[in-house]
Write an enzyme that holds these catalytic residues in place. Structure first.
Site, PDB file in Angstrom:
ATOM      1  N   ALA A  52       0.832  -1.038   0.219  1.00  0.00           N
ATOM      2  CA  ALA A  52       0.007  -0.074   0.073  1.00  0.00           C
ATOM      3  C   ALA A  52       0.916   1.137  -0.105  1.00  0.00           C
ATOM      4  O   ALA A  52       1.845   1.247   0.628  1.00  0.00           O
ATOM      5  CB  ALA A  52      -1.039   0.176   1.213  1.00  0.00           C
ATOM      6  N   THR A  53       0.545   2.389  -0.695  1.00  0.00           N
ATOM      7  CA  THR A  53       1.255   3.366  -0.841  1.00  0.00           C
ATOM      8  C   THR A  53       0.924   4.737  -0.141  1.00  0.00           C
ATOM      9  O   THR A  53       1.025   4.514   0.966  1.00  0.00           O
ATOM     10  CB  THR A  53       1.540   3.660  -2.463  1.00  0.00           C
ATOM     11  N   THR A  54       0.612   5.661  -0.618  1.00  0.00           N
ATOM     12  CA  THR A  54       0.807   6.891  -0.077  1.00  0.00           C
ATOM     13  C   THR A  54      -0.496   7.368   0.780  1.00  0.00           C
ATOM     14  O   THR A  54      -1.553   7.263   0.397  1.00  0.00           O
ATOM     15  CB  THR A  54       1.129   8.095  -0.994  1.00  0.00           C
ATOM     16  N   LYS A  85      -7.240   2.560   2.043  1.00  0.00           N
ATOM     17  CA  LYS A  85      -5.931   2.466   3.189  1.00  0.00           C
ATOM     18  C   LYS A  85      -6.262   3.527   4.472  1.00  0.00           C
ATOM     19  O   LYS A  85      -5.477   3.372   5.268  1.00  0.00           O
ATOM     20  CB  LYS A  85      -4.760   2.659   2.405  1.00  0.00           C
ATOM     21  N   ALA A 227       4.176   4.046  -7.851  1.00  0.00           N
ATOM     22  CA  ALA A 227       3.147   3.066  -7.109  1.00  0.00           C
ATOM     23  C   ALA A 227       1.871   3.710  -6.556  1.00  0.00           C
ATOM     24  O   ALA A 227       1.282   3.357  -5.753  1.00  0.00           O
ATOM     25  CB  ALA A 227       3.996   2.805  -5.834  1.00  0.00           C
TER      26      ALA A 227
END
Lengths: 275, 246
Positions: A52-54, A85, A227
């Site tokens: 999972a990214t930002t 997220k 990403a």
């Protein structure tokens, strides 16, 4: 029962923690009790599961906001375009996860039950600092997995009812807990998002402009970090944004985010510049 | 060497049951009633912080009379049971029926095996999406379990309260109406009447009432999946006041 034993029950009752109870009676259910086996120098499991990214978070007078993009990646592949997220932890706090997605989702679920469990057992809410400390302890328990490439770094934000302000906390894999001021971001695109936040954030933001700043910071992160996903106008996917203020945590509706995303895209298209 | 006298099992169980009943009989009454908008839980309780009513899970609540330390430990055990189950399976897999049967086993084991039975009586209530899906399980000190419909009254003067409530209860009551009906009928519990004197209709004193709701549709009402809501003193004052005016 001997008086000594009866008195010993008092310190045992100090912890109303759900995760401590699980650890004692159902250790198999704790995410931290999983292990990939002995660590060797070459053990790296980071390519096995989606990342999972930002996540970005920023305060505004009377509250705090957290936003996350919708992308999860596995190496160079987009594992999910729909992943969420950012989650409400309880009525007055939210958390976002960056890092190994599956472990982060488990951590979130455990943390949500932890807070609700405390609230029911004690008939009162945990303090915001207490919540941040509990989350730090859970992140620390994941350290063995983090050493093998499956790290999770959450970002935690909540409303402090005593001080009437929104506060935010970042963590490291060893369970370090750091209170952040004004704004913060975590994840692969966080460097670019933070640059954007530094320019866009101001102490006098209202809620609507804070939402715009968060979406624009994610847009900048997606611009430079492969990403991180930007607003997806084809599929109609927008960032997940939660606002926490004195009235509690609530999710910003899709149609508002759609309008904000379109406004940003139009402003940037009409400017016609590189950045 | 000590010689134990023979006591027949019948006598032993009867003594234990009498002992538990005596303890529960001293307790003030609790009313749990199912109505149109959910389940109303009303307890006579002078303490604003030592609760007799508690939240167990999303749609499940707990009400008790008897010894505080005993039912409080059962309540906490119930919260742990529900949270572990909901965490390891899914939230909708936590049911009042499952919890009530675990309580029944625990109360039954203590009644026969321990030196003293629990002096408590419990209700595990679950609010359904419609009224016929509501569940009220009454558990007594010996582990017997009963599936009740409509309303349940526990405590020392339960019979008098049941008689009073039978006239005023109907399935179509709203939650505030249910609380007013319960509060009126609790006056027939000896304790309150004695304190309020013999002045015909003693006033409803909100300070000795503990009230909580299990709302039928918390997601549309409050955007929450948790149906349990404790009614604080200001809201309760207002709620009972409205009833007296009309």
């Amino acid at each position: 029962m001997l008086p000594d034993d009866a008195a010993a029950a008092v310190p045992r009752a100090a912890s109303a923690s759900f995760s401590a109870y699980l650890g004692e009676h159902h250790p198999g259910l704790l995410p931290a009790n999983r292990s990939l086996g002995p660590v060797t120098a070459s053990t790296d499991a980071s390519h096995l599961a989606p990342h999972a990214t930002t996540i970005v978070s920023l305060t505004f007078p009377g509250g705090v906001l957290m936003a996350g993009d919708r992308r999860a990646t596995m190496g160079n592949v987009i594992a999910s375009r729909h992943i969420e997220k950012v989650f409400p932890a309880d009525n007055y706090s939210v958390l976002g996860i960056a890092g190994s997605a599956g472990i982060g989702l488990d951590l979130t679920r455990l943390f949500q039950v932890e807070l609700e469990h405390y609230e029911k057992i004690e008939a009162t809410m945990m303090s915001l600092d207490g919540k941040a400390n509990r989350l730090a302890a859970m992140v620390r328990q994941n350290l063995p997995m983090a050493m093998q490439g499956l790290a999770v770094v959450p970002l935690f934000a909540g409303f402090d009812p005593d001080r009437h302000v929104g506060r935010l906390f970042s963590f490291d894999v060893t369970g370090g807990r750091y209170e952040e001021h004004e704004h913060h971001s975590v994840g692969s695109g966080s460097v670019f998002a933070r640059g954007a936040l530094k320019k866009l954030w101001s102490p006098r933001l209202d809620e609507a402009s804070a939402v715009r700043v968060a979406v624009e910071a994610l847009y900048d992160a997606a611009d430079d970090d492969s990403a991180t996903g930007g607003p997806d106008t084809v599929r109609g996917l927008w960032p997940v944004v939660y606002v926490v203020d004195g009235a509690g945590a609530r999710r910003i509706p899709e149609r508002e985010l759609e309008a904000v995303a379109h406004a940003i895209i139009e402003a940037r298209s009409s400017a016609g510049r590189e950045a | 060497m000590t010689q134990q006298f023979y006591v027949s099992p019948e006598q032993l169980m009867k003594d234990r049951a009498d002992f538990a009943r005596k303890g529960i009989g001293r307790g003030r009454s609790v009313v749990v009633m199912s109505c149109r908008d959910g389940i109303a839980l009303v307890a006579e309780n002078a303490s604003p912080s030592l609760h007799k009513l508690g939240e167990i899970y999303d749609r499940i609540a707990f009400a008790a009379v008897g010894k505080y330390n005993e039912f409080e430990s059962l309540r906490q055990a119930g919260v742990r049971y529900a949270d572990v189950r909901g965490y390891s399976y899914a939230r909708e897999d936590v049911t009042a029926r499952g919890l009530a049967s675990v309580y029944a086993q625990s109360l039954g084991a203590v009644f026969t095996a321990e030196s003293k039975p629990f002096e408590v009586e419990l209700v595990v209530a679950e609010v359904g999406r419609s009224q016929d899906a509501d569940h009220l399980y009454r558990l007594t000190f010996d582990g017997s379990i009963a599936d009740e419909t409509g309303f349940v009254v526990m405590g020392g003067a339960a019979d008098a309260v049941v008689d009073a409530l039978r006239g005023s209860w109907s399935a179509d009551l709203s939650l505030p109406e249910a609380v007013r009906a319960a509060a009126r009928s609790l006056r027939h519990d000896g304790v309150v009447t004695a304190r309020a004197g013999d002045a015909g209709a003693p006033v409803l004193d909100p300070s000795v009432l503990e009230v909580a709701f299990l709302e039928r549709d918390p997601d549309t009402l409050r955007g929450s999946r948790r149906a349990f809501r404790r009614i604080g003193a200001p809201e309760l004052d207002l709620l009972l006041q409205t009833g007296q005016d009309s």
